[in-house]
Every structure is written in structure tokens, then in C-alpha cells.
Scaffold this motif. Sequence first.
Motif, PDB file in Angstrom:
ATOM      1  N   ALA A  40       1.652  14.580   2.853  1.00 39.24           N
ATOM      2  CA  ALA A  40       0.922  13.312   2.783  1.00 39.24           C
ATOM      3  C   ALA A  40       0.573  12.962   1.345  1.00 39.24           C
ATOM      4  O   ALA A  40       0.639  11.796   0.947  1.00 39.24           O
ATOM      5  CB  ALA A  40      -0.338  13.392   3.641  1.00 39.24           C
ATOM      6  N   VAL A  43       3.756  11.699  -0.254  1.00 39.18           N
ATOM      7  CA  VAL A  43       4.038  10.323   0.171  1.00 39.18           C
ATOM      8  C   VAL A  43       3.126   9.352  -0.567  1.00 39.18           C
ATOM      9  O   VAL A  43       3.556   8.271  -0.998  1.00 39.18           O
ATOM     10  CB  VAL A  43       3.855  10.182   1.701  1.00 39.18           C
ATOM     11  N   LYS A  48       5.958   4.967   0.414  1.00 36.09           N
ATOM     12  CA  LYS A  48       6.722   4.952   1.659  1.00 36.09           C
ATOM     13  C   LYS A  48       7.346   3.570   1.842  1.00 36.09           C
ATOM     14  O   LYS A  48       6.642   2.561   1.796  1.00 36.09           O
ATOM     15  CB  LYS A  48       5.800   5.265   2.840  1.00 36.09           C
ATOM     16  N   GLN A 267      -2.833   8.880   6.493  1.00 29.70           N
ATOM     17  CA  GLN A 267      -1.599   9.415   7.067  1.00 29.70           C
ATOM     18  C   GLN A 267      -1.888  10.504   8.090  1.00 29.70           C
ATOM     19  O   GLN A 267      -1.297  10.529   9.183  1.00 29.70           O
ATOM     20  CB  GLN A 267      -0.714   9.983   5.959  1.00 29.70           C
ATOM     21  N   TRP A 319       7.676  11.248   4.666  1.00 23.09           N
ATOM     22  CA  TRP A 319       6.701  10.670   5.595  1.00 23.09           C
ATOM     23  C   TRP A 319       6.842  11.286   6.992  1.00 23.09           C
ATOM     24  O   TRP A 319       5.852  11.653   7.630  1.00 23.09           O
ATOM     25  CB  TRP A 319       6.898   9.153   5.680  1.00 23.09           C
TER      26      TRP A 319
END
Length: 408
Positions: A40, A43, A48, A267, A319
Motif C-alpha cells: 500500500a 502504491v 495507481k 487502501q 495495487w
Amino acid sequence: IEGTAEGEEVKKLPPVKPIDKIIVAFAGPLFSFLLAVVFAVLVWAVGKPVSESRNTTTVGIVGEDTPAEAAGILPGDKIISIDGMEIESFLGMNRSITWAVVSAEGETLSVELERPDEGRMSLEVVRPEIKEEEIEGGLFAKVWHYISARKPLPKIGVGPSISAVVVETKDHSPGRAAGLEIGDRIVSINGEDVLGYRDVSDFDWKAGEAVTLTVARDSERLEFVVTPRLPELPESPPTPAKGLELTGIAFDAAGVRGVERPNPLTQVKNGVTTMVQTLRAVISPKSDVNVSHLSGPVGIMGVYYDLFQHPDGWRLALWFSVVLNINLAILNLLPFPVLDGGHIVMATAEGIRRKALPVKFLEIIQTAFVLLLFSFIIFVTFKDIGDRVPKGEAATEVQRAFLPLQNS
């Protein structure tokens, strides 16, 4: 005892305390969760990829003879909530239109929407009956369908509104000659507002009839006059064409693309919500979602393969790794034998009893659940293969009934 010298005293290992067993069992899910946090953060750092087709909540397409059309939903309507759940996206599983429809348990959906010039209103949409596909072919085709096909999920017949963003103007085409550029967003045709690229593709383009396009370019609004004609190359005769082909303009079906950087906590929260919602829908007897819509190792590897076909596939793979590791952490905590959650339950029971559980009992229950787990993996593996070989033949397009990963 083998391996000991004659006369040597054999020392027995001290019994493992229940709390130690719980700590060891909990370590697996904990590290899966921590790995999800690491992904996370990555990302969040690299971003993303997202598309308009995922994020919009505005309806761009209403199919004919569908529940949405019968209820009175129109292109341009912005969905606010479904059955009281606030809608934030069209696709995915977190507050999305798609998930609200497939996971609903009632016979009707209460849809609150906002219509241009009319304001907010509520409509009742009847969820369609699921009709099983009629299988043509011999015995093999029918058996393969039975073991590999997933149960169809309900749809109400709406599609997202996607901006008409130009991604290509062909050489020597009317579009390029008129001055259109890649990145231009068409907002009206002959003064009529364009809700999405389908309004452009469905427009009645005719060779020789000039059309005025209003285009948003950066912060400006520009007008271009495009006169469709049969496409041709220098020193070549015209090529037969119709519709939008007459202009030489192409659009991206995903609409406006971009990159977002969701913070790690969001996330992780979304990943947990996705898993909880999936389990709740699978368990509920009123939901159309069941275990046939889950995936196993083959499906997971297939998802990674599909993601890497995207130009930014490595970002999407990062992701998806967040979602995957959170799923693994939660699944392993379920209180079933052979899973870490089952070991925690048995260790807790041992602590309450203040003595070890009977060995015979452990053998029976562990063996039973091992067989059950392997049976489940085989079951979902056939479903995963069926996604890619739906009729026992090589498929030209992957068709899935259900994808939890889908831009959630």
C-alpha cells in the motif's frame, strides 16, 4: 530410542503452552497484513492508474428492454445511492453501482439519482431473474459447462458515461484536416450536448455533410467543422466505410485516464471492506453471489497475467497485491481447522480445558477439513479455467462472471 546412546537419558520437550500456539498461528495472518501495508505504501508512492469508466457514477448507456429502462433511468442521470448505500464509483466493490446490484438481497432496488435540470429523485428498479445459458453441443460441452461455468449475476442494463476523448486522428482524415488533436474532448455536436463517446459513435455521420464539433482543449472551448468522407490514401481509391469511420477519429473506451495516490490507510480499509462484503454476500442465502464466484491459485495468477497486459501493469499488480494479502490474512483467520484461525480456536479451547485436545479428535477433524479444502480448491480451479476456456475451446476474450479485484 533410535539416535541415542545406550544409557543416555532421554529428555522430553516441555509441552507448548496454548498462548504460544496462538502467537505462532497469528503470526502468519499478521505478516500477510503487514506485507499488504508495504504494498500500500508503494502504491501511494508510485500511484495507481484509474480511468473514467471506473470512477464515474453517471449513467451513459441504458440498454433496451432492461430493468433500468423500465424504471425510467436515463443517460446523464447521476446515481447517488442504491438501497441506502452511497455510491462512489461505477465499477469495483467499494460503494459501486456494480456491487450494489449483484449483492442486493431484495427483489427491487431503491435508486436515488440526480437528473440534470430536474434535481434528485428516487426510482424502484426490479432486479432481473437470472436465466441459465442454454448450452449447445454434445455431452462434453454440457458437462464442461456444468463444472466450469459460474452462476450468472444480475445486471440492470446500465453503463458508465465516458467522455469522448480523442486518442487518434488518422492521416489524411477529415478529423485531422479540421484541426482535431489527441486529447481533445468533444462536448457537443451541432449544438447538442455530448454525454459520452457513444453519443459521438452513434451520431448519424454521412459522407459530405458538414458537422460542427465543440471541443474542450485544456481550458478553452473550440469549434471545428468536420466534413466526413470515405477514407483514402494518396494515390489510392476511397475505402468503404460508415459511421464514425468517415471522420478518421478514434476514442478511448475507458475515457479520461489518470493516476491517483490513495493513502495506505484508505487502501487497507478498502481491502478489508472488500473481503468482508464478499464473505457476507457468499454466506447470505438471499444473495446471488456464492462460492462459485470465488477464485483460487489459477485465477489469481490469471489476474496478474491480465494486469501485466496493461501499459501500467506493474502499478496495477502492486495495487492487487494489497487486496490479495489482506484477503489471505482474513481468510487465514477464519475459525476452520487447518487454517491459522482454526489453530487459534483449538489452542484457546485447550487453554480453557487446561489440557490438550484428544489426539484422535484432532486427526479426524484435521483430515476432514484438509479434504474439504482440497475439494474447494479443485472446485474453484475448474471455475477459473472456465473463465478462459468457457466452452472447452480457446476463448478470444476472457469473460468473468465476477471479479473482486475489478478496480475496487
